[in-house]
Design a protein around this motif. Sequence first.
Motif, short mmCIF file in Angstrom:
data_model
loop_
_atom_site.label_atom_id
_atom_site.label_comp_id
_atom_site.label_asym_id
_atom_site.label_seq_id
_atom_site.Cartn_x
_atom_site.Cartn_y
_atom_site.Cartn_z
N GLU A 109 0.83 -1.20 0.00
CA GLU A 109 0.00 0.00 0.00
C GLU A 109 0.86 1.25 0.00
O GLU A 109 1.75 1.40 0.83
N LEU A 110 0.61 2.13 -0.95
CA LEU A 110 1.32 3.40 -1.02
C LEU A 110 0.59 4.40 -0.14
O LEU A 110 -0.60 4.66 -0.32
N ILE A 111 1.30 4.98 0.82
CA ILE A 111 0.72 5.92 1.77
C ILE A 111 1.48 7.23 1.67
O ILE A 111 2.71 7.24 1.72
N GLY A 153 11.03 19.90 -6.07
CA GLY A 153 10.10 18.99 -6.71
C GLY A 153 10.13 17.61 -6.08
O GLY A 153 10.89 17.34 -5.15
N PRO A 154 9.31 16.70 -6.61
CA PRO A 154 9.23 15.36 -6.02
C PRO A 154 10.48 14.55 -6.30
O PRO A 154 11.11 14.68 -7.35
N LEU A 155 10.82 13.69 -5.35
CA LEU A 155 11.95 12.76 -5.46
C LEU A 155 11.41 11.40 -5.06
O LEU A 155 10.96 11.22 -3.92
N ASP A 173 5.20 7.16 -10.94
CA ASP A 173 3.83 7.19 -10.43
C ASP A 173 3.78 7.69 -8.99
O ASP A 173 2.80 8.32 -8.57
N ILE A 174 4.85 7.44 -8.22
CA ILE A 174 4.90 7.95 -6.85
C ILE A 174 5.06 9.46 -6.87
O ILE A 174 4.42 10.17 -6.08
N LEU A 215 2.50 12.11 -5.12
CA LEU A 215 2.92 13.15 -4.17
C LEU A 215 2.38 14.51 -4.58
O LEU A 215 1.87 15.28 -3.76
N VAL A 216 2.51 14.83 -5.86
CA VAL A 216 2.04 16.13 -6.35
C VAL A 216 0.52 16.21 -6.25
O VAL A 216 -0.04 17.26 -5.88
N ALA A 217 -0.16 15.12 -6.56
CA ALA A 217 -1.62 15.13 -6.49
C ALA A 217 -2.11 15.40 -5.06
O ALA A 217 -3.04 16.18 -4.85
#
Length: 402
Positions: free
Chosen positions: A57-59, A140-142, A147-148, A152-154
């Motif tokens: 599960e991605l949290i 920005g995201p790392l 997709d991760i 994160l941005v969403a």
Amino acid sequence: MNKRLDSEISSSGGKLEDRQCADSAVESNRPPGGEPARAGLGSGGERGTSSDLRASELIIDSLGAEYDGLRDDYVRSRSSSTLFHLTGWSRAVERAFGAGRRDLVATEGGRIVGVLPLSSCRRALGGHYWISAPWGVYGGPLADRPDISAQLVAVARERAEAAGVGRIELRCREDPGLGELVASDLYCTFRKPLPEREEDVRRTFPRTERKALRHAAERDDLWVEEGHHLRPDLERLFLSSKRGLGSPGLPERWWDALEAELGEQYVLHAARRGGELLAVSLTFLHGGEAAMYYIGTAPEANRRYRATTFLIASCMEWSVRHGYRLFDLGRSRRDSGACTFKVNQGFEPEPLHYRFALSSAGAGVPSFHPSNPRTALLRRTWSRLPLWACGALSGRLATFLP
């Protein structure tokens, strides 16, 4: 009803042990609308069984400051990370400018798999906007996977909208692949690999610059000094240089915060001619990269002695001696004088992929920068102010210029 995260983090591998739920370690730091986000997938991208879901599960959620060390371990493990992704940068901007942390962390199977540093920055006319990473040039995201990063941005966009924040700015060095966001091509960066041998550094400069470097060393007797004791000189010369460009400098509280949070991750160098101080630079050190980020020069130091070119070459040589593999000369606006200067030092411009998420009707891409002709009068006026006035006003204005 949300449950509190009662997990403990083991000392190796970035693992979150015995996680009971997806909540943050510090619920009070969660902004409005800040529910933990979950996205569970089994193998092959299909929704898995309950046992698969617990493992994969991605949290996405916020974590308390007690987890900063674990986050930084993850950041340092990623080759595409920058110093601005470290929690020390977020703490420094919060300490100096009151920019509250809105960082997001993604975990999967009990391990950190992505981070998005975010800070809530004040607007001069009221309200806030979120930046990754403010007072820095990258962010920005790392994450382990694209997709991760997108998740994160969403989640950041959802939380920003719930908090009434109209704009998120992501200062991505590489293309994040987020096509739905507004892109800006205002800036480029300048990086190049370092040679293996110190004596080969100056060969990476164009012929005219190599000649200037020989004159600086042989005719003008320039030499280099190193040490954190140079910080007051950097503060003074940086403020003076920014005044010459018509821009505010940085307050003493910023240099204090930077030294407190990241003092072991930068080095200061000065170019001198005899006892005369010509220029001082601050170079950040992260992974295998050295990045000259701040520089201040004395009046006439470049026209008479090419002090900046000399200091760039000297810092590159220092970096080779200390095992760094790449040198970063920082960002500049396209078609600016600084851009041309960096090309003349043998660096090639690389586009920066800044992205903006706009969630309110009045939000837009920032336009208050020196390339905007409407700032010309302000810049001319600022450049004529006495240095003490620039220092006093910079302390107030810097908070609104991240």
